[in-house]
Motif scaffolding. Sequence first.
Motif, mmCIF file in Angstrom:
data_model
loop_
_atom_site.group_PDB
_atom_site.id
_atom_site.type_symbol
_atom_site.label_atom_id
_atom_site.label_comp_id
_atom_site.label_asym_id
_atom_site.label_seq_id
_atom_site.Cartn_x
_atom_site.Cartn_y
_atom_site.Cartn_z
ATOM 1 N N ILE A 243 0.837 -1.206 0.000
ATOM 2 C CA ILE A 243 0.000 0.000 0.000
ATOM 3 C C ILE A 243 0.869 1.252 0.000
ATOM 4 N N LYS A 244 1.913 1.264 0.818
ATOM 5 C CA LYS A 244 2.820 2.410 0.859
ATOM 6 C C LYS A 244 3.511 2.607 -0.487
ATOM 7 N N GLN A 245 3.807 1.510 -1.176
ATOM 8 C CA GLN A 245 4.515 1.582 -2.445
ATOM 9 C C GLN A 245 3.605 1.960 -3.613
ATOM 10 N N ASN A 246 2.324 1.577 -3.545
ATOM 11 C CA ASN A 246 1.449 1.690 -4.712
ATOM 12 C C ASN A 246 0.387 2.775 -4.650
ATOM 13 N N LEU A 247 -0.049 3.155 -3.454
ATOM 14 C CA LEU A 247 -1.106 4.156 -3.335
ATOM 15 C C LEU A 247 -0.528 5.469 -2.821
ATOM 16 N N GLN A 248 -0.621 6.490 -3.649
ATOM 17 C CA GLN A 248 -0.057 7.781 -3.275
ATOM 18 C C GLN A 248 -0.984 8.519 -2.304
ATOM 19 N N GLY A 249 -0.372 9.267 -1.402
ATOM 20 C CA GLY A 249 -1.143 10.136 -0.517
ATOM 21 C C GLY A 249 -1.757 9.443 0.682
ATOM 22 N N ILE A 250 -1.374 8.196 0.946
ATOM 23 C CA ILE A 250 -1.915 7.479 2.114
ATOM 24 C C ILE A 250 -0.967 7.695 3.286
ATOM 25 N N ASP A 251 -1.367 8.539 4.245
ATOM 26 C CA ASP A 251 -0.506 8.756 5.408
ATOM 27 C C ASP A 251 -0.837 7.746 6.495
ATOM 28 N N ASP A 252 -0.067 7.788 7.563
ATOM 29 C CA ASP A 252 -0.213 6.771 8.612
ATOM 30 C C ASP A 252 -1.566 6.836 9.315
ATOM 31 N N SER A 253 -2.214 8.004 9.295
ATOM 32 C CA SER A 253 -3.536 8.105 9.931
ATOM 33 C C SER A 253 -4.585 7.313 9.152
ATOM 34 N N GLN A 254 -4.345 7.076 7.860
ATOM 35 C CA GLN A 254 -5.280 6.319 7.021
ATOM 36 C C GLN A 254 -4.867 4.861 6.839
ATOM 37 N N LEU A 255 -3.629 4.552 7.180
ATOM 38 C CA LEU A 255 -3.033 3.276 6.800
ATOM 39 C C LEU A 255 -3.786 2.069 7.354
ATOM 40 N N LYS A 256 -4.215 2.128 8.599
ATOM 41 C CA LYS A 256 -4.920 0.994 9.191
ATOM 42 C C LYS A 256 -6.224 0.720 8.450
ATOM 43 N N GLY A 257 -7.040 1.757 8.257
ATOM 44 C CA GLY A 257 -8.326 1.577 7.586
ATOM 45 C C GLY A 257 -8.172 1.116 6.150
ATOM 46 N N ILE A 258 -7.211 1.685 5.413
ATOM 47 C CA ILE A 258 -7.007 1.309 4.018
ATOM 48 C C ILE A 258 -6.521 -0.133 3.910
ATOM 49 N N THR A 259 -5.632 -0.549 4.812
ATOM 50 C CA THR A 259 -5.135 -1.933 4.787
ATOM 51 C C THR A 259 -6.267 -2.918 5.034
ATOM 52 N N GLU A 260 -7.123 -2.620 5.986
ATOM 53 C CA GLU A 260 -8.249 -3.508 6.278
ATOM 54 C C GLU A 260 -9.224 -3.550 5.098
ATOM 55 N N LYS A 261 -9.404 -2.425 4.428
ATOM 56 C CA LYS A 261 -10.286 -2.408 3.247
ATOM 57 C C LYS A 261 -9.684 -3.191 2.094
ATOM 58 N N ALA A 262 -8.377 -3.133 1.960
ATOM 59 C CA ALA A 262 -7.717 -3.897 0.900
ATOM 60 C C ALA A 262 -7.886 -5.397 1.137
ATOM 61 N N PHE A 263 -7.766 -5.834 2.383
ATOM 62 C CA PHE A 263 -7.990 -7.249 2.699
ATOM 63 C C PHE A 263 -9.443 -7.636 2.439
ATOM 64 N N THR A 264 -10.357 -6.740 2.758
ATOM 65 C CA THR A 264 -11.780 -7.014 2.527
ATOM 66 C C THR A 264 -12.058 -7.209 1.038
ATOM 67 N N LEU A 265 -11.520 -6.323 0.214
ATOM 68 C CA LEU A 265 -11.743 -6.421 -1.230
ATOM 69 C C LEU A 265 -11.189 -7.721 -1.798
ATOM 70 N N THR A 266 -9.958 -8.072 -1.433
ATOM 71 C CA THR A 266 -9.361 -9.301 -1.971
ATOM 72 C C THR A 266 -10.099 -10.540 -1.471
ATOM 73 N N LYS A 267 -10.642 -10.459 -0.262
ATOM 74 C CA LYS A 267 -11.409 -11.584 0.274
ATOM 75 C C LYS A 267 -12.700 -11.779 -0.532
ATOM 76 N N ILE A 268 -13.339 -10.685 -0.910
ATOM 77 C CA ILE A 268 -14.605 -10.752 -1.627
ATOM 78 C C ILE A 268 -14.408 -11.174 -3.084
ATOM 79 N N THR A 269 -13.378 -10.637 -3.725
ATOM 80 C CA THR A 269 -13.179 -10.912 -5.160
ATOM 81 C C THR A 269 -12.262 -12.091 -5.424
ATOM 82 N N GLY A 270 -11.443 -12.460 -4.441
ATOM 83 C CA GLY A 270 -10.482 -13.539 -4.663
ATOM 84 C C GLY A 270 -9.296 -13.113 -5.493
ATOM 85 N N ALA A 271 -9.129 -11.805 -5.695
ATOM 86 C CA ALA A 271 -8.045 -11.301 -6.538
ATOM 87 C C ALA A 271 -6.724 -11.289 -5.784
#
Length: 491
Positions: A230-258
């Motif tokens: 996430i730090k390498q690929n998504l621009q503008g994600i600071d540490d205050s957003q990092l926890k929520g964005i990481t959990e959302k990324a896991f949610t998306l991959t879990k739902i789509t299987g990607a």
Amino acid sequence: MAGSQNGRPLGNMVINLSLDGTRFSRNMDVIQRQIKTAQSAMRANLAVLGDSATEYDRLRVRIDGLSQSMRANQQKIDVLKEKYEEYVRLGKENTKEAQNLANKLNNAIRVQANWENELNRSNQRLRELEKGTSKFGNKLKSLGGQFGGAIKKIGGFSKSLAGMFAAPIAALGIFSTKFSAEMDEIEGKIQAMTGSTAKEAKKQGKIVGQVWADGFGESTDEVAEAVIKIKQNLQGIDDSQLKGITEKAFTLTKITGADFDESLRGINAIMTNFGISANEAFDYMVKGAQRGLNKSHELEDNMAEYSQLWAQNGFSIKDTFSILENGLKSGAYNFDKVNDFVKEFGISLTDGRFSKNIKSFSSDTQNLFNQYKKGKATTKDVFNSAINDLKGMKNEQQKLSIASTVWSALGEDNAMKVIESLNNVNHAYDNVTNTTKKAGKALTDTPISKWKQAWRDFQNTIKPVGDHLLNIGSKILPKVTGSLKAFKQMF
């Protein structure tokens, strides 16, 4: 196989590399399912291991899963390459079909490179663990002999003293190998791979522990990999957003299987091309998957490849998802067909095809087309108006003739039906806010997930104890050893 001039075996099926687009698409779907199955099996095996598994065991499962995924993806690369070369041999390398193939081939090669890098890192870490285990075993053997001899010489008092230290020494072993030392290594990895400072890496490592404690990921190492990507690929994600964005990324991959990288490419493309936040991008992707847009397992890949096309033609992210859904529900076999209708229409506005048929359209459409040429209207505006005109045409032959000229894409029986559906009103994406958050809660709000979260939270909470015991091991225990030697000399 016999009777198939361009056929060749692939697993239990035959890939036929003729220019039959529908058959090729179906065959590619089979390969894509093989890739998804390999990824799903890896995640399932990691889940079976559970939180108590060693890093060594998790690495073995990850290496096996990555190897299987790469074998299937290499088949995909081979078939796409051979298909593209067929277009080149026929002099059709500049057609939109050939260009789409080239894009898919490049994406498949990029995925293969990402997996190869991850496989190499996993193998390297496995070798480090094997080497470290061997050295640690020798040290324990040596220490055990020394400690055993000391007990015999010191006598009863030292036995009592050893008993007093038994519990913290056991805790030291548990925490140093199962959490504290593991988290220290994660912080080092984050710092090395993202360029973060030691202070930033420590904060991000803490976020890894929090995400893991919330029930996401099969191991702290997997969560750390996610944070790094996430730090390498998504621009503008600071540490205050990092926890929520990481959990959302896991949610998306879990739902789509990607694949995780594939998901982030799709999210990044949406953010860049439509100018929206990561949170919005995840909400649209999850909502789309919930509504069946991932039926051909290409949602993330499609967004990575075509979101620029939609945005450049004046469509919003809401428009894009609505039109894609309309197209699939009206009979389009996959996203490529819907994308092609939009792309081809945009081309027709500039290559003269639309202007040649302009008198067949309403005055509203003609006015919009004139505004478009002046830069005062978008492709989207003309697109919607032209489709409304087609719907209202009574002469079916005239309708087909115009659509065939403008879209050059009426080879399939249901193409006209798909085109007429594209601008249907679709309110499904009017409000997608918090869709991903709700989906993530549903995934982690089960009895087994609650138990897992409680156990992980316990380990995360007592990490400072593990850190303290590690300090004991490196600073205090040598002093205790010295005191024991001095005590021994008194007798």
